[in-house]
Design an enzyme around this catalytic site. Structure first.
Site, PDB file in Angstrom:
ATOM      1  N   LYS A 272     -49.380   5.724  60.117  1.00  0.00           N
ATOM      2  CA  LYS A 272     -49.242   6.451  58.845  1.00  0.00           C
ATOM      3  C   LYS A 272     -48.797   5.493  57.744  1.00  0.00           C
ATOM      4  O   LYS A 272     -48.181   4.467  58.035  1.00  0.00           O
ATOM      5  CB  LYS A 272     -48.177   7.548  59.002  1.00  0.00           C
ATOM      6  N   ARG A 346     -51.676  17.781  69.294  1.00  0.00           N
ATOM      7  CA  ARG A 346     -52.573  18.684  70.016  1.00  0.00           C
ATOM      8  C   ARG A 346     -52.835  18.174  71.434  1.00  0.00           C
ATOM      9  O   ARG A 346     -53.180  18.961  72.321  1.00  0.00           O
ATOM     10  CB  ARG A 346     -53.881  18.865  69.226  1.00  0.00           C
TER      11      ARG A 346
HETATM   12  N1  BES Z   1     -47.167  15.544  62.711  1.00  0.00           N
HETATM   13  C1  BES Z   1     -48.372  15.441  61.981  1.00  0.00           C
HETATM   14  C2  BES Z   1     -48.616  16.639  61.062  1.00  0.00           C
HETATM   15  C3  BES Z   1     -47.655  16.801  59.912  1.00  0.00           C
HETATM   16  C4  BES Z   1     -47.997  16.343  58.658  1.00  0.00           C
HETATM   17  C5  BES Z   1     -46.460  17.467  60.077  1.00  0.00           C
HETATM   18  C6  BES Z   1     -47.137  16.519  57.595  1.00  0.00           C
HETATM   19  C7  BES Z   1     -45.604  17.635  59.025  1.00  0.00           C
HETATM   20  C8  BES Z   1     -45.932  17.173  57.773  1.00  0.00           C
HETATM   21  C9  BES Z   1     -49.555  15.355  62.940  1.00  0.00           C
HETATM   22  O1  BES Z   1     -49.303  14.708  64.141  1.00  0.00           O
HETATM   23  C10 BES Z   1     -50.624  14.589  62.235  1.00  0.00           C
HETATM   24  O2  BES Z   1     -50.423  13.438  61.978  1.00  0.00           O
HETATM   25  N2  BES Z   1     -51.753  15.250  61.967  1.00  0.00           N
HETATM   26  C11 BES Z   1     -52.847  14.648  61.300  1.00  0.00           C
HETATM   27  C12 BES Z   1     -54.093  15.022  62.048  1.00  0.00           C
HETATM   28  C13 BES Z   1     -55.325  14.269  61.616  1.00  0.00           C
HETATM   29  C14 BES Z   1     -55.196  12.816  62.026  1.00  0.00           C
HETATM   30  C15 BES Z   1     -56.532  14.903  62.241  1.00  0.00           C
HETATM   31  C16 BES Z   1     -52.887  15.170  59.872  1.00  0.00           C
HETATM   32  O3  BES Z   1     -52.582  16.343  59.650  1.00  0.00           O
HETATM   33  O4  BES Z   1     -53.185  14.380  58.983  1.00  0.00           O
HETATM   34 MN    MN Z   2     -49.599  12.594  63.987  1.00  0.00          MN
END
Ligand code: BES
Ligand code: MN
Ligand code: ZN
Length: 492
Positions: A272, A346
């Site tokens: 990230k 997931r």
């Molecule tokens: N933990 C994150 C989702 C999240 C984002 C929680 C902001 C709280 C605040 C999750 O693991 C994630 O990174 N999801 C990605 C999925 C994508 C790579 C398909 C997302 O939502 O960008």
């Molecule tokens: Mn994630």
């Protein structure tokens, strides 16, 4: 939680309190039974002042006045309850929590709350406990609060019997359970590792006399949870799988709650951006809700089986980290091609849901901080939820409404499902950016084995930028109260 919550007797204006908060129904300043004696003690002027500044008693409206030495308390806090006819559980809870939070502050150790007539004592106990929550353990020296709230004294207009006291104690117990969830989310990720979640779970299981099983890294692999294993394999803080079980004699229903427990989500190799990465300490908010629910079950002792399952791991980039293009076999036997290592939640949940399905549940409910798309869709205060039938959705809505927690049902859109087809395995775990929360839900559905299921994408509401209603700034405890109500609905 350190403040004791008790029922007061006699005249609150004569009690040793630094702050006296008074609940005021909308448009009822003149009729309020508590304000007469307070006016008398202060030599008048309070109601006139309230009118001058247009305090009418609207829901959660506040008026904080110094008594300037004219009364025993240093401050009087008026809190609005909104219209009397619509004083439901959610509004009573929110108003009292707001009153406690507004009363708390420098030098305040004892707060009195003058309640409206005919309250539900359980909700009052929940609210007083929820409102007094603070997370101050890492402050030292000047940053450490010099005085902390020690006592909340509740004043009622009627006689308070034994059953009211029992209800109050139950409410306080539930607030303490919510505080366990909040603490877990507020803790920094260097402290709250997967093993630390397991040790909180062990403590809850011990005090509630629940069954508990914890699998370590090797155990997770041996059990066949290769998706969960993959997510955790790049971290020095090794993953844990946790299963708590409450099975009372004569239970007729089996409810299984599953929580995403990413103690930190760096994104892994698909790392990230630095800005906001620290927010990913809250990526175990779903797991925290399961901990909070199980802690509440100890007080509720419902006549249904309740299982609490947590998939805990840390998602880190490393020489041993899993990578895009890897293929793993889930506990269900289905194979998954990894597309993006940041869609880790997931994967952990897929194995945990497949495990839940083996318990032959009457209902599976999961909570997960799963997608940024959930925030884009509904904002930071409301969680999308998905349900396999209108019947369970309706039960869930009722539970959320009474809890005062914000949810909105989104559809499991079949037309998006084809995006999850892989060229090399049964599934890919991501697709388009658009409809991201729905797509994640569709992926999870593949592992639930056809059992009735509710999925809550709680990415937004588990953590708040500012305090609002029952939620303080920081970790909120969302959706513990909803889960508590849902369990009780099944136990009735
Ligand atoms: N933990 C994150 C989702 C999240 C984002 C929680 C902001 C709280 C605040 C999750 O693991 C994630 O990174 N999801 C990605 C999925 C994508 C790579 C398909 C997302 O939502 O960008
Ligand atoms: Mn994630
Ligand atoms: Zn995540």
């Amino acid at each position: 939680m350190t403040a004791s919550i008790e029922i007061g007797s006699g005249d609150p204006t004569r009690a040793a309190l630094e702050v006296l908060a008074v609940c005021v129904e909308e448009g009822s300043l003149e009729q309020n039974a508590w304000l007469g004696p307070i006016e008398a003690a202060m030599g008048g002027g309070l109601v006139a002042h309230a009118k001058l500044v247009e305090f009418t008693g609207k829901a959660e409206q506040l008026l904080d006045v110094s008594t300037l030495g004219r009364a025993k308390a240093r401050r009087i806090v008026l809190v609005g309850l909104g219209p009397r006819q619509k004083l439901d559980a959610a509004r009573l809870r929110a108003s009292i929590a707001v009153a406690v939070r507004a009363s708390n502050g420098p030098g305040v150790t004892r707060v009195g709350i003058a309640l409206p007539a005919e309250v539900d004592w359980r909700h009052v106990g929940e609210a007083a406990g929820l409102g007094s929550y603070r997370f101050v353990k890492y402050f030292t020296g000047d940053r450490r609060p010099k005085a902390e709230l020690k006592k909340i004294v509740l004043y009622s207009q009627g006689r308070v019997g034994a059953s009211a006291r029992r209800e109050l104690a139950l409410g306080v117990g539930i607030a303490e359970a919510v505080a366990i969830a909040r603490d877990a989310v507020n803790e920094p990720p260097n402290v709250l590792t997967p093993e630390a979640i397991a040790s909180v779970a062990r403590k809850i299981a011990k005090s509630g006399k629940f069954g508990i099983k914890v699998l370590d890294k090797r155990g997770i692999r041996a059990a066949g949870m290769h998706l969960h294993y993959a997510v955790g394999q790049g971290s020095a803080n090794e993953p844990r799988f946790i299963h708590m079980s409450y099975s009372p004699r004569g239970a007729t229903k089996r409810l299984v709650f599953v929580g995403k427990g990413l103690t930190f989500d760096s994104g892994g190799l698909c790392i990230k951006p630095a800005a906001g990465m620290g927010d990913m300490k809250t990526d175990m908010g779903g797991a925290a809700a399961v901990l909070g629910l199980m802690a509440a079950i100890k007080h509720l002792k419902p006549r249904v089986e309740v299982h609490g399952i947590i998939g805990a791991a840390e998602n880190m980039p490393d020489g041993e980290a899993y990578r895009p293009a890897d293929v793993f076999t889930s506990l269900s036997g289905k194979t998954v091609e990894i597309i993006n290592t940041d869609a880790e939640g997931r994967l952990v949940l897929a194995d945990a849901l497949a495990y839940a399905a083996r318990l032959e549940p009457d209902l599976v409910v999961d909570a997960a901080t799963l997608t940024g798309a959930a925030l884009v869709a509904l904002g930071k205060t409301c969680s999308p939820y998905y349900a396999t039938s209108d019947d369970v959705a309706q039960k869930f809505e009722g539970a959320a409404r009474d809890a005062g927690e914000s949810f909105w049902r989104l559809p499991l859109l079949e037309e998006l499902a084809e995006q999850l087809k892989s060229d090399i395995a049964d599934f890919k775990h991501t697709g388009d950016r658009y409809g991201g929360s729905i797509l994640a839900a569709l992926f999870l559905r593949e592992f639930v084995g056809g059992y009735p299921w509710i999925h809550c994408d709680v990415a937004g509401p588990v953590y708040a930028e500012r305090a609002r209603g029952i939620y303080p700034k920081g970790a909120t405890g969302h959706p513990v109260l909803t889960f508590v109500n849902l369990v009780e609905g099944f136990a009735r």
